[in-house]
Design a protein around this motif. Sequence first.
Motif, PDB file in Angstrom:
ATOM      1  N   GLY A 180       2.894   6.694   6.652  1.00 22.03           N
ATOM      2  CA  GLY A 180       3.716   6.238   7.775  1.00 22.03           C
ATOM      3  C   GLY A 180       5.042   6.986   7.819  1.00 22.03           C
ATOM      4  N   GLN A 217      -0.171   3.979   2.492  1.00 19.93           N
ATOM      5  CA  GLN A 217       0.156   3.706   3.899  1.00 19.93           C
ATOM      6  C   GLN A 217       1.635   3.925   4.167  1.00 19.93           C
ATOM      7  N   SER A 233       0.852  -1.183   0.000  1.00 18.57           N
ATOM      8  CA  SER A 233       0.000   0.000   0.000  1.00 18.57           C
ATOM      9  C   SER A 233       0.895   1.244   0.000  1.00 18.57           C
TER      10      SER A 233
END
Length: 153
Positions: free
Chosen positions: A68, A64, A61
């Motif tokens: 992050g 993500q 992903s």
Amino acid sequence: MSSQQKQSVSRAAGAPTAPEPTGPRPARLSAAAALTAVEGLALAALGGYMLFMGLAGSPDSPQQAEMGGLTVLALAVLPLVAARGLWLRRRWSRGPSLITQIVALPVAWTLVHGGGALIAAGVGLAVAAVVVLVLLVNPTATEALGIGPRETP
């Protein structure tokens, strides 16, 4: 406004600002600042790596990974700012540095239980966090930051 509130305001207005600490910076404070800076730099490196891999790599992903990375980069700001404040002997910097160390302990615990190379990273982080905590609660460091015992009214 009550008379007690007026007295409190007048004391705050007439109170002199805390004097800048004088003399050489204690080695304990320098060590705490350096270790806090290393933690911040490690977080920044991890965030940069995560962001880079999210953009250039092929993660499951990408959104993500990128989010992050940005989050970890944002979290790196707290220890870096705290380290600079400790180095410059700013009394406000002790709190953010203590918070950083307290938050680092459960992270270290999680890393130790991750297995493999994460065990060494977790042990290193735990040792650094405990050392900085001990250094920052030391009376020499608190005096160098201009933090003394509270006066009773």
